[in-house]
Scaffold this motif. Structure first.
Motif, short mmCIF file in Angstrom:
data_model
loop_
_atom_site.label_atom_id
_atom_site.label_comp_id
_atom_site.label_asym_id
_atom_site.label_seq_id
_atom_site.Cartn_x
_atom_site.Cartn_y
_atom_site.Cartn_z
N THR A 110 1.91 -18.91 9.01
CA THR A 110 2.02 -18.29 7.70
C THR A 110 0.66 -18.04 7.08
O THR A 110 -0.34 -18.69 7.43
CB THR A 110 2.84 -19.19 6.75
OG1 THR A 110 2.19 -20.47 6.65
CG2 THR A 110 4.26 -19.38 7.27
N ASN A 111 0.61 -17.12 6.16
CA ASN A 111 -0.58 -16.89 5.35
C ASN A 111 -0.13 -16.51 3.95
O ASN A 111 0.96 -15.96 3.78
CB ASN A 111 -1.49 -15.82 5.95
CG ASN A 111 -0.84 -14.45 6.02
OD1 ASN A 111 0.06 -14.22 6.79
ND2 ASN A 111 -1.29 -13.55 5.14
N TYR A 112 -0.96 -16.82 2.98
CA TYR A 112 -0.61 -16.62 1.57
C TYR A 112 -1.77 -16.01 0.80
O TYR A 112 -2.93 -16.26 1.09
CB TYR A 112 -0.25 -17.96 0.92
CG TYR A 112 0.95 -18.64 1.51
CD1 TYR A 112 0.82 -19.56 2.54
CD2 TYR A 112 2.23 -18.35 1.05
CE1 TYR A 112 1.92 -20.17 3.10
CE2 TYR A 112 3.35 -18.97 1.59
CZ TYR A 112 3.17 -19.86 2.62
OH TYR A 112 4.27 -20.47 3.18
N ALA A 113 -1.41 -15.27 -0.24
CA ALA A 113 -2.42 -14.84 -1.20
C ALA A 113 -2.94 -16.08 -1.92
O ALA A 113 -2.19 -17.03 -2.17
CB ALA A 113 -1.81 -13.86 -2.20
N LYS A 159 -0.22 -1.64 -11.07
CA LYS A 159 -1.06 -2.28 -10.05
C LYS A 159 -0.62 -1.86 -8.66
O LYS A 159 0.49 -1.38 -8.46
CB LYS A 159 -1.00 -3.80 -10.18
CG LYS A 159 -1.60 -4.33 -11.48
CD LYS A 159 -1.68 -5.85 -11.46
CE LYS A 159 -2.34 -6.37 -12.71
NZ LYS A 159 -2.44 -7.86 -12.71
N GLN A 160 -1.51 -2.06 -7.70
CA GLN A 160 -1.18 -1.75 -6.32
C GLN A 160 -0.30 -2.84 -5.73
O GLN A 160 -0.33 -4.00 -6.16
CB GLN A 160 -2.46 -1.60 -5.50
CG GLN A 160 -3.28 -0.37 -5.84
CD GLN A 160 -4.41 -0.14 -4.86
OE1 GLN A 160 -4.93 -1.08 -4.27
NE2 GLN A 160 -4.80 1.11 -4.68
N ARG A 161 0.45 -2.45 -4.71
CA ARG A 161 1.26 -3.42 -3.99
C ARG A 161 0.33 -4.38 -3.25
O ARG A 161 -0.64 -3.96 -2.63
CB ARG A 161 2.20 -2.72 -3.02
CG ARG A 161 3.24 -3.61 -2.40
CD ARG A 161 4.22 -2.80 -1.57
NE ARG A 161 4.98 -1.86 -2.39
CZ ARG A 161 6.02 -1.17 -1.95
NH1 ARG A 161 6.44 -1.32 -0.70
NH2 ARG A 161 6.65 -0.33 -2.75
N GLU A 162 0.63 -5.67 -3.31
CA GLU A 162 -0.22 -6.67 -2.68
C GLU A 162 0.61 -7.62 -1.83
O GLU A 162 1.77 -7.89 -2.14
CB GLU A 162 -0.99 -7.47 -3.74
CG GLU A 162 -0.12 -8.27 -4.68
CD GLU A 162 -0.91 -9.16 -5.63
OE1 GLU A 162 -2.16 -9.19 -5.53
OE2 GLU A 162 -0.28 -9.83 -6.46
N LEU A 163 -0.03 -8.13 -0.79
CA LEU A 163 0.61 -9.12 0.07
C LEU A 163 0.71 -10.45 -0.66
O LEU A 163 -0.27 -10.94 -1.21
CB LEU A 163 -0.17 -9.30 1.37
CG LEU A 163 0.33 -10.40 2.31
CD1 LEU A 163 1.69 -10.04 2.89
CD2 LEU A 163 -0.68 -10.64 3.43
#
Length: 112
Positions: free
Chosen positions: A55-58, A41-45
């Motif tokens: 702050t922010n979240y997936a 898989k691709q790198r994700e935040l």
């Protein structure tokens, strides 16, 4: 040149907790975050934090993970609770100021 050293990864059963740490070689007055990359898989935040502490979240980790920083220790943390097998990945610390700097990565494995 910024150097980032991560620690705190490991193996845990589903429902367990881990805390990741990212120690920077200098001031962390920059945008910082945690990313992850699972096999194939691709790198994700996963989570980000601004110098001011916003702050922010997936969506997949909201309510379970918390990112926070200790500016006196030049360290950013990721508290991970209620871990799921799908959280299994290599977790990378990111420091963003004019360019991206990355840590070496730490493995998190969650078994069902």
């Amino acid at each position: 040149q910024v150097q980032l050293v991560e620690s705190g990864g490991g193996s845990v059963q589903a429902g367990g907790s881990l805390r990741l740490s990212c120690a920077a070689s200098g001031s962390i007055f920059a945008m910082m975050g945690w990313y992850r990359q699972a096999p194939g898989k691709q790198r994700e935040l996963v989570a980000g934090i601004t110098p001011g502490g916003s702050t922010n979240y997936a969506d997949s980790v909201k309510g379970r993970f918390t990112i926070f920083r200790d500016n006196t220790k030049n360290t950013v943390y990721l508290q991970m609770n209620s871990l799921k097998p799908e959280d299994t990945a290599v977790y990378y610390c990111n420091y963003r100021l004019l360019r991206d700097y990355w840590g070496q990565g730490t493995q998190v494995t969650v078994s069902s």
